[in-house]
Design an enzyme around this catalytic site. Structure first.
Site, PDB file in Angstrom:
ATOM      1  N   PHE A   1      -3.342   2.880  -4.575  1.00 16.08           N
ATOM      2  CA  PHE A   1      -2.040   2.778  -5.139  1.00 16.08           C
ATOM      3  C   PHE A   1      -1.731   1.717  -4.336  1.00 16.08           C
ATOM      4  CE2 PHE A   1       0.832   5.780  -7.433  1.00 16.08           C
ATOM      5  CZ  PHE A   1       2.015   5.036  -7.244  1.00 16.08           C
TER       6      PHE A   1
ATOM      7  N   ASP B   1       0.983  -1.192   0.124  1.00 13.56           N
ATOM      8  CA  ASP B   1      -0.055  -0.250   0.107  1.00 13.56           C
ATOM      9  C   ASP B   1       0.845   1.277  -0.068  1.00 13.56           C
ATOM     10  OD1 ASP B   1      -1.957  -1.820   0.104  1.00 13.56           O
ATOM     11  OD2 ASP B   1      -2.396  -1.337   2.229  1.00 13.56           O
ATOM     12  N   HIS B   2       0.351   2.411  -0.579  1.00  7.26           N
ATOM     13  CA  HIS B   2       0.978   3.592  -0.662  1.00  7.26           C
ATOM     14  C   HIS B   2       0.800   4.406   0.867  1.00  7.26           C
ATOM     15  CE1 HIS B   2       2.493   7.437  -1.877  1.00  7.26           C
ATOM     16  NE2 HIS B   2       3.160   6.963  -2.766  1.00  7.26           N
ATOM     17  N   PRO B   3       1.672   4.978   1.250  1.00  2.00           N
ATOM     18  CA  PRO B   3       1.392   5.657   2.685  1.00  2.00           C
ATOM     19  C   PRO B   3       0.351   6.707   2.589  1.00  2.00           C
ATOM     20  CG  PRO B   3       3.526   5.956   1.990  1.00  2.00           C
ATOM     21  CD  PRO B   3       2.978   5.293   1.174  1.00  2.00           C
ATOM     22  N   SER B   4       0.081   7.391   1.320  1.00  3.18           N
ATOM     23  CA  SER B   4      -0.678   8.684   1.548  1.00  3.18           C
ATOM     24  C   SER B   4      -1.491   8.708   0.233  1.00  3.18           C
ATOM     25  CB  SER B   4       0.499   9.757   1.538  1.00  3.18           C
ATOM     26  OG  SER B   4       1.372   9.792   0.479  1.00  3.18           O
TER      27      SER B   4
END
Lengths: 396, 396
Positions: free
Chosen positions: A234, A227-230
């Site tokens: 994504f 997972d993308h943090p922000s």
């Protein structure tokens, strides 16, 4: 001029991975690389499985395009020959534990004494100085100490090493940059120098935003899976036969994605209106997307998402990578013919120069294959003398 | 001469990560890097969180030591200025999607027309040619397509991306090698050239033994967590407060490990006599070692194992990395003072040159901080002319 490093001669005392990866790149860029190996077995990695007709695939893949000279550096005559060779080359590369070359009487001060123009590059786990420089280092140990393992993995309970030996490889690549930088300095000043590259330093230098985030916020970065943090969505999603990576980095791509997935109602859903909404409600959103993506194959999703210009891609296993049409179109898989092992596929050169392209010069050498040729050419030694030194255990 | 790239001037059109990482290294090695940014916001990463006094920590960490000139390249006057600057520099670096520079009328053929000595380096996801070259690329997508994600992770069901943006970073590093190679070629031939580096190619080139193993055995490499495929014990174990990596690569180290762990009876146990035995009975052995290591802290195990010369180490989180005494002793964490954000810690230079050391020249620039200075110096433009172009939206 055909290659960027044409005319550069490298004496290569490296073994296993970081060093041989560096000298492989130098060879691919046009340098002449003379690998000096101990006559009793040579580079340790010559024994690494899997083998083809007794030849290690691992060794062959990262030692292509080099010559092999077998010299016993523990023998006084062997040391003398090495010092004579050092006078004739531009670069020496080694990846021993720090102190090994000094113990052999072949430390940088000695070598620069016989050739002040020499560039001496040393690649090691912790480098030539600092409190840990004497400690043994393996890729796993360095990935752990350098922070990379702490930010890779499915979650905080499972820090995970990178599947390739990334610490070794990064050290090899940075060593090449060091050598190229030192060559440029020498072209101007006439003076060689020592280049010290540590695997641990290379990992710190490539931690990227993990350091910036920590020093500013005080929050310690953790493994975050895929997972993308922000940004959301994504991430990696499940398909009927594997996975699909989707990177919908803005509201327009989010809307397109919903349309392709047949979940148009999500676009106006207040839980998922903005990127912040989608990050806040990510577990819910991820489950909903997975429910859709699981219904069809990876190939299907990649095709329809690409048509919609949504950034996406499969998770290719190595068999898929080596047969991918784009990878092949860019000559990133190259066939070599080895005199004993036969045909072997190896990765190509990842830098495409328009005028002086890199090139894989040929297969990896057999142990001592070029002993006579190199010592004849560089030191004017005759066949008889070489045979006598072979009988004495100095050469192989 | 103080730095390897002294005297080299770089026009830097890059944004976000791969390109800025490359030009950061060029600056650290002594090149003068002039970052050309759009006057309306500049490099996208100037907006990336976390911020310090409105300045992005991410941007500041990888744009240190550069100058910023804000030019609107979509404006005819801006294009003209860029072409004038191109005449005066050695290297231009960009990491746009392929075709972008051509659309701006600033493709390589145009630029090499005004400066045949120019080295033009382009870093992109898929490269300047090949069937995917037009596709959008993010680090996640490339890690998936390049095979790295397929060999990283706890097990086959959980392929996992590397926690840092390794595809971007590798492309940045290989771009530096390309530029240094092309500079060497130019020093000899007088001719510049184009250097094309694709993130996907870089991943293929660094898959390491995964490719060799697959092409020889036909077995597709899978994620293997923290276990070594063919050596045991060589893995991550649990401690009372975290983890400890242990790499006991041979029988002697295995015996030492058993002694330190107080499990001497295992050394003579027929299940664990040789490395093959230990690999065959690995789940059992791993459980037994974990049972011991869980009783004490990571620090304890690292201390006693190091005393016994068994290769080992902690899994350092980023807070531990940036305060590690060895990391600090090698200047791998450096403090910068930014005029707006104040003090910021950033990674140091991972190549230690004995005579021409790298150096972090200073903090990252404010957007357009050096517009007047650079255009005055390179193009002899006066303050009034620059102000007029700022009013017209050409400069910022």
């Amino acid at each position: 001029m055909n290659r960027p490093l044409e005319g550069v001669t490298v004496l290569d005392l490296t073994r296993v991975l970081a060093g041989p990866f560096a000298t492989m790149m130098l060879s691919d860029l046009g340098a002449r690389v003379i690998k000096v190996e101990n006559p009793s077995g040579g580079d340790d990695s010559r024994a690494f499985a899997p083998m083809v007709n007794g030849e290690s695939a691992y060794f062959m893949s990262i030692n292509r395009g080099k010559e092999s000279v077998a010299i016993n550096l523990k023998h006084p005559e062997g040391k003398k020959l090495l010092l004579e060779l050092v006078k004739k080359v531009d670069v020496l590369v080694e990846n021993f534990k720090p102190g090994t070359m000094e113990k052999l009487g072949l430390g940088y001060p000695v070598l620069s004494g016989v050739n002040p123009r020499l560039i001496y590059a040393a690649s090691s786990g912790f480098g030539q100085y600092g409190p840990y420089s004497h400690l043994p280092a393996y890729d796993l140990i360095i990935q752990g100490m350098g922070g990379l393992q702490s930010i890779t993995g499915p979650d905080e309970e499972h820090p995970t090493k990178v599947g390739s030996s990334m610490a070794d490889i990064l050290a090899g690549i940075f060593t090449v940059i060091g050598i190229l930088g030192a060559l440029r300095a020498r072209d101007i000043t006439g003076q060689g120098q020592m280049v010290d590259v540590a695997m641990l330093d290379c990992l710190v230098a490539t931690l990227e935003n993990a350091i910036a985030r920590y020093v500013v916020t005080g929050n310690v970065p953790k493994p975050a899976g895929n997972d993308h943090p922000s940004i959301a969505p994504f991430a990696t999603f499940e398909s009927s036969d594997g996975f699909v990576n989707i990177a919908a980095g803005n509201d327009a791509l989010w809307a397109k994605l919903c349309s392709v997935l047949g979940m148009e109602e999500f676009v106006q859903d207040p839980r998922f209106l903005t990127n912040s909404d989608r990050i806040r409600n990510w577990p819910e959103l991820k489950a909903a997307i997975n429910e859709r993506t699981r219904t069809r194959s990876t190939a299907h999703w990649v095709e329809v998402l690409r048509e919609a210009n949504v950034p996406c891609g499969p998770i290719n296993t190595v068999d898929k990578v080596v047969s991918d049409p784009h990878v092949l179109a860019r000559d990133m898989i190259v066939s070599l013919v080895h005199p004993v092992a036969g045909e072997l596929k190896v990765p190509g050169v990842p830098i495409k120069f328009s005028k002086t392209p890199g090139e894989i010069k040929g297969p990896a050498p057999l142990l001592g294959e070029h002993t006579g040729k190199v010592l004849g050419e560089f030191l004017s030694m005759g066949e008889e003398e070489i045979q006598e030194l072979k009988r004495q255990g100095v050469l192989g």
